[in-house]
Design a protein around this motif. Structure first.
Motif, PDB file in Angstrom:
ATOM      1  N   ASP A 120      45.047  45.310  39.861  1.00 25.12           N
ATOM      2  CA  ASP A 120      44.771  44.231  38.923  1.00 25.12           C
ATOM      3  C   ASP A 120      43.256  44.094  38.886  1.00 25.12           C
ATOM      4  N   TYR A 121      42.638  44.435  37.766  1.00 29.45           N
ATOM      5  CA  TYR A 121      41.179  44.375  37.721  1.00 29.45           C
ATOM      6  C   TYR A 121      40.662  43.964  36.357  1.00 29.45           C
ATOM      7  N   HIS A 134      31.635  39.988  35.122  1.00 30.43           N
ATOM      8  CA  HIS A 134      32.923  40.679  34.970  1.00 30.43           C
ATOM      9  C   HIS A 134      32.801  42.163  35.221  1.00 30.43           C
ATOM     10  N   LEU A 135      31.575  42.643  35.170  1.00 28.66           N
ATOM     11  CA  LEU A 135      31.363  44.069  35.331  1.00 28.66           C
ATOM     12  C   LEU A 135      31.897  44.559  36.678  1.00 28.66           C
ATOM     13  N   ARG A 136      31.664  43.765  37.705  1.00 30.77           N
ATOM     14  CA  ARG A 136      32.021  44.246  39.045  1.00 30.77           C
ATOM     15  C   ARG A 136      33.512  44.475  39.199  1.00 30.77           C
ATOM     16  N   SER A 137      34.318  43.489  38.846  1.00 28.23           N
ATOM     17  CA  SER A 137      35.759  43.677  38.957  1.00 28.23           C
ATOM     18  C   SER A 137      36.190  44.887  38.138  1.00 28.23           C
ATOM     19  N   THR A 138      35.604  45.007  36.953  1.00 22.49           N
ATOM     20  CA  THR A 138      35.981  46.093  36.046  1.00 22.49           C
ATOM     21  C   THR A 138      35.667  47.461  36.630  1.00 22.49           C
ATOM     22  N   VAL A 139      34.446  47.639  37.095  1.00 28.39           N
ATOM     23  CA  VAL A 139      34.085  48.983  37.556  1.00 28.39           C
ATOM     24  C   VAL A 139      34.628  49.295  38.955  1.00 28.39           C
ATOM     25  N   ILE A 140      34.756  48.276  39.802  1.00 31.49           N
ATOM     26  CA  ILE A 140      35.346  48.522  41.121  1.00 31.49           C
ATOM     27  C   ILE A 140      36.816  48.896  40.946  1.00 31.49           C
ATOM     28  N   GLY A 141      37.523  48.113  40.138  1.00 35.85           N
ATOM     29  CA  GLY A 141      38.940  48.385  39.902  1.00 35.85           C
ATOM     30  C   GLY A 141      39.156  49.740  39.258  1.00 35.85           C
ATOM     31  N   SER A 142      38.326  50.027  38.269  1.00 34.67           N
ATOM     32  CA  SER A 142      38.472  51.292  37.561  1.00 34.67           C
ATOM     33  C   SER A 142      38.216  52.470  38.496  1.00 34.67           C
ATOM     34  N   SER A 143      37.227  52.328  39.354  1.00 39.96           N
ATOM     35  CA  SER A 143      36.936  53.387  40.300  1.00 39.96           C
ATOM     36  C   SER A 143      38.081  53.558  41.300  1.00 39.96           C
ATOM     37  N   LEU A 144      38.630  52.459  41.785  1.00 42.77           N
ATOM     38  CA  LEU A 144      39.763  52.554  42.709  1.00 42.77           C
ATOM     39  C   LEU A 144      40.938  53.246  42.025  1.00 42.77           C
ATOM     40  N   LEU A 329      46.764  45.816  44.609  1.00 45.15           N
ATOM     41  CA  LEU A 329      45.388  45.391  44.844  1.00 45.15           C
ATOM     42  C   LEU A 329      44.947  44.406  43.773  1.00 45.15           C
ATOM     43  N   TYR A 330      44.311  43.341  44.214  1.00 45.89           N
ATOM     44  CA  TYR A 330      43.763  42.359  43.295  1.00 45.89           C
ATOM     45  C   TYR A 330      42.244  42.389  43.424  1.00 45.89           C
ATOM     46  N   VAL A 331      41.609  42.981  42.430  1.00 50.44           N
ATOM     47  CA  VAL A 331      40.150  43.077  42.474  1.00 50.44           C
ATOM     48  C   VAL A 331      39.562  41.833  41.816  1.00 50.44           C
ATOM     49  N   VAL A 332      39.341  40.837  42.635  1.00 51.60           N
ATOM     50  CA  VAL A 332      38.914  39.530  42.145  1.00 51.60           C
ATOM     51  C   VAL A 332      37.828  39.010  43.087  1.00 51.60           C
ATOM     52  N   GLY A 333      36.889  38.263  42.567  1.00 52.88           N
ATOM     53  CA  GLY A 333      35.752  37.784  43.345  1.00 52.88           C
ATOM     54  C   GLY A 333      36.113  37.040  44.624  1.00 52.88           C
ATOM     55  N   SER A 334      35.228  37.100  45.595  1.00 54.68           N
ATOM     56  CA  SER A 334      35.504  36.504  46.898  1.00 54.68           C
ATOM     57  C   SER A 334      35.692  34.982  46.877  1.00 54.68           C
ATOM     58  N   ASN A 355      55.020  41.264  50.711  1.00 53.83           N
ATOM     59  CA  ASN A 355      53.739  40.558  50.602  1.00 53.83           C
ATOM     60  C   ASN A 355      52.678  41.202  51.494  1.00 53.83           C
ATOM     61  N   GLU A 356      53.161  41.920  52.539  1.00 52.28           N
ATOM     62  CA  GLU A 356      52.243  42.642  53.419  1.00 52.28           C
ATOM     63  C   GLU A 356      51.472  43.741  52.671  1.00 52.28           C
ATOM     64  N   ASN A 357      52.050  44.214  51.585  1.00 47.94           N
ATOM     65  CA  ASN A 357      51.431  45.317  50.841  1.00 47.94           C
ATOM     66  C   ASN A 357      50.471  44.844  49.761  1.00 47.94           C
ATOM     67  N   CYS A 358      50.305  43.525  49.676  1.00 43.79           N
ATOM     68  CA  CYS A 358      49.408  42.980  48.668  1.00 43.79           C
ATOM     69  C   CYS A 358      48.055  42.686  49.307  1.00 43.79           C
ATOM     70  N   HIS A 359      47.002  43.104  48.656  1.00 41.45           N
ATOM     71  CA  HIS A 359      45.667  42.887  49.210  1.00 41.45           C
ATOM     72  C   HIS A 359      44.711  42.322  48.176  1.00 41.45           C
ATOM     73  N   HIS A 360      43.990  41.325  48.588  1.00 36.97           N
ATOM     74  CA  HIS A 360      42.878  40.855  47.778  1.00 36.97           C
ATOM     75  C   HIS A 360      41.699  41.782  48.066  1.00 36.97           C
ATOM     76  N   VAL A 361      41.094  42.317  47.026  1.00 29.04           N
ATOM     77  CA  VAL A 361      39.909  43.161  47.192  1.00 29.04           C
ATOM     78  C   VAL A 361      38.722  42.356  46.678  1.00 29.04           C
ATOM     79  N   PRO A 362      38.086  41.594  47.552  1.00 25.71           N
ATOM     80  CA  PRO A 362      37.051  40.670  47.092  1.00 25.71           C
ATOM     81  C   PRO A 362      35.702  41.344  46.893  1.00 25.71           C
ATOM     82  N   PHE A 363      34.865  40.737  46.103  1.00 28.47           N
ATOM     83  CA  PHE A 363      33.510  41.242  45.942  1.00 28.47           C
ATOM     84  C   PHE A 363      32.567  40.069  45.734  1.00 28.47           C
ATOM     85  N   GLY A 364      31.314  40.273  46.046  1.00 34.13           N
ATOM     86  CA  GLY A 364      30.330  39.210  45.899  1.00 34.13           C
ATOM     87  C   GLY A 364      29.998  38.978  44.441  1.00 34.13           C
TER      88      GLY A 364
END
Length: 567
Positions: A120-121, A134-144, A329-334, A355-364
């Motif tokens: 999810d990005y 918004h760039l960060r979530s977009t490019v981090i998610g896209s790269s993942l 994966l949830y690519v969403v700000g910290s 729910n164990e398989n769900c991860h927040h992927v935070p970024f600054g």
RNA sequence: GGGCAAUUAGCUCAGCUGGAUAGAGCGCUGGCCUCCGGAGCCAGAGGUCGCAGGUUCGAAUCCUGUAUUGCCCGCCA
């Protein structure tokens, strides 16, 4: 696509020194200085069984090895240095073996076969402009997305658009009061954004606007015709704008299922949670208590409107039902860390297990020197503006350095956009990013253009090689030298680096690696001629360079940068 | 007040999950094209790894405390 050097070393050592190969394997490390050796084994781990001090063990090993192992193919000699057993390897052997392997194998990517990961990005809010934030979530998610695909996972990319919620009540209110159709059509996102900003500034003096907004959102949730029509219009116009940006960034999604997608199943979701018995009432609102160490999760406000969290719960249930993911994966700000802990905790309370398989992927978040960005106050840098500036700068540099280049505009766009993307993927994602124009528009040093330049230069180098020496191919008996050793080690490590990045959900691991590789290559290039009169020497070096090109190109691709052929 | 995260060179950051003399880029200073692309390369200056304890053969890395900064803490998303 790599050979396991440590395995070859540990098998050799284990035979000669009579120690377990597995133990040896896990101990092998690289000395801090090449003068010590190429690989080393710290001997602290052998002290227990032999009851000797590590320096003694190391020197015993050295003596034993020198006596028993003559003409070893891989390890040329060992030398003890205090508690370390340092190994000097046959570098030419390693260069040859890696080059052979790289040249003959393709990138297989079998690591994640049979597993599904959903990401999810990006997930921008409708009616808010696409800012550098918004760039960060977009490019981090896209790269993942690209990293997991490369490793063989089935990947599903979801743009969880913020297309539902009380903000739409606010927008409708503002539009009804001050809006015009013509202005909306001409530049929808900026216009809606201005309305949104105006709403907040006027609401400070006219509090009843807030009530009006809540009422409009309530009508929207109850399928009111006018509310639905306006909402649909806002959404369509915004998505069209976003897709333009995604096109420039080379970002794609499998689904644009935003929050509104789940609006029809919210009641059922809430109902089933009530039946499980994990909900309770509090001040007229419906909540899920999460224990003493976490704030309760709010499912429904006292005015019956649902919340972000409610919709995320519904979305998670839907996604698991539909895609049977192994990883989400949830690519969403910290700043939203708590929200996701609550979400996963609620899923756990529902007894779902996954729910164990769900991860927040935070970024600054992105900050300006003057302070943080707030959409509400209208203080924002539009991504489009950043991309335009970067692209213009790239064009002016091309005019200066390579005026004869074909397709200048496309190349400038690729270089400029890549520069912006790389700037966002260069560092560990949790770091806050200070937005400084000079840094975003700098094309020297640790930047995207540096990597692209290196790639383009290799490309023209190999072209020239072919003109003189013919097609590249691996031949036995080539005169490989030790000078490519450092580069070859890096090339050989590429797959491990990608796996590492996938485990940490961290594209910057690849960014750092590519900078290292490019730097090593450029250094190599400056000290050794690739194309010479000696066919065998030239070919052996060109094969090493070819390996760099393959890895560089693939690595750039995984980050979402274009590896241009010329620039 | 509670929670999460960060703290390494003037600035922006790495440091391979505990190993030998802590590394890059930017900026600064000085070099390098009769030779494959100078968006490059080489060299120099620049450090008490926020602070204090602890764990052990060994700590920038792990633990505790503390300081500073940022973010979050039910009716926004």
């Amino acid at each position: 696509m790599s050979i396991d050097i440590n395995k070859r070393l540990s098998e050799n050592l284990s035979q000669v020194l009579d120690i377990p190969a597995e133990k040896c394997y896990s101990l092998i490390e690289t000395p801090p200085d090449t003068g010590f050796g190429d690989f080393a084994i710290p001997c602290f781990a052998f002290t227990k069984e032999s009851r000797k001090n590590p320096a003694q063990i190391a020197s015993d090993f050295e003596r034993l090895f020198s006596k028993k192992a003559k003409n070893n193919e891989v390890i040329q000699k060992v030398k003890s240095n205090g508690p370390y057993l340092n190994m000097f390897v046959n570098k030419v052997y390693i260069v040859r073996e890696v080059v052979r392997h790289v040249f003959k194998s393709r990138f297989p990517g079998l690591h994640g076969t049979g597993k599904t990961v959903i990401i999810d990005y990006s997930s921008p809010n409708i009616a808010k402009p696409f800012g550098v934030g918004h760039l960060r979530s977009t490019v981090i998610g896209s790269s993942l997305y690209k990293i997991f695909s490369f490793l063989g996972y089935k990947v599903i990319g979801i743009n969880h658009l913020g297309d539902w919620g009380t903000q739409f009540g606010k927008l409708i209110t503002a539009y009804k009061r001050w809006g015009s159709t013509e202005q909306l059509k001409s530049d929808p996102v900026k216009y809606l954004f201005n309305l949104y900003v105006r709403f907040h500034s006027e609401a400070e003096n006219t509090p009843e606007l807030e009530d009006e907004a809540r009422s409009w959102f309530s009508r929207l949730e109850n399928n009111d015709e006018e509310a639905g029509r306006l909402w649909g219009q806002f959404r369509d116009l915004s998505v069209k704008e976003f897709k333009k940006i995604y096109g420039r960034l080379g970002v794609e999604f499998d689904y644009y299922t935003g929050e509104s997608f789940y609006s029809s199943v919210l009641e059922d979701t809430i109902k089933s949670m009530k039946e499980i018995g994990i909900t309770s009432e509090s001040d007229g609102a419906l909540i899920v208590p999460l224990g003493d160490d976490m704030q309760p999760a709010l499912l429904r406000k006292s005015d019956d409107a649902t919340l972000y969290l409610t919709r995320d719960i519904a979305a998670a249930l839907y996604r698991h039902r539909t895609f049977h993911f192994d990883l989400a994966l949830y690519v969403v700000g910290s700043p939203q860390a708590l929200h996701f802990r609550q979400l996963f905790s609620v899923l756990g309370k529902m007894g779902l297990g996954w729910n164990e398989n769900c991860h927040h992927v935070p970024f600054g978040h992105v900050r300006f020197a003057e302070g943080s960005m707030s959409t509400r106050k209208g203080n924002i840098v539009f991504l489009e503006e950043v991309l335009d500036k970067a692209s213009e700068l790239a064009l002016s540099i091309i005019e200066e350095k390579n005026p004869g280049l074909n397709h200048k505009n496309e190349v400038a766009e690729a270089v400029g956009v890549s520069s912006v993307i790389f700037n966002s993927l260069k560092n560990y994602r949790i770091k806050d990013v200070a937005f400084v124009w000079d840094e975003v528009l700098n094309f020297n040093g640790e930047t995207g253009p540096y990597l692209q330049y290196t790639h383009a230069r290799i490309n023209s180098l190999l072209k020239k090689f072919k003109e003189i020496h013919g097609e590249l191919r691996f031949e036995e008996g080539l005169s490989f030298g030790a000078e490519g050793y450092g580069i070859v080690l890096l090339i050989n490590n590429f797959e491990n680096v990608v796996i590492h990045a996938s485990k940490e959900f961290e594209p910057s691991i690849i960014s750092r690696y590519l900078l290292d590789l490019a730097s090593q290559f450029n250094s190599f290039y400056n000290t050794h001629r690739i194309i010479t009169d000696d066919h065998s020497l030239s070919l052996s070096r060109a094969l090493v360079v070819y390996g760099v090109k393959m890895v560089l190109k693939k690595g750039l691709e995984l980050l979402g940068l274009k590896a241009v052929e010329e620039m």
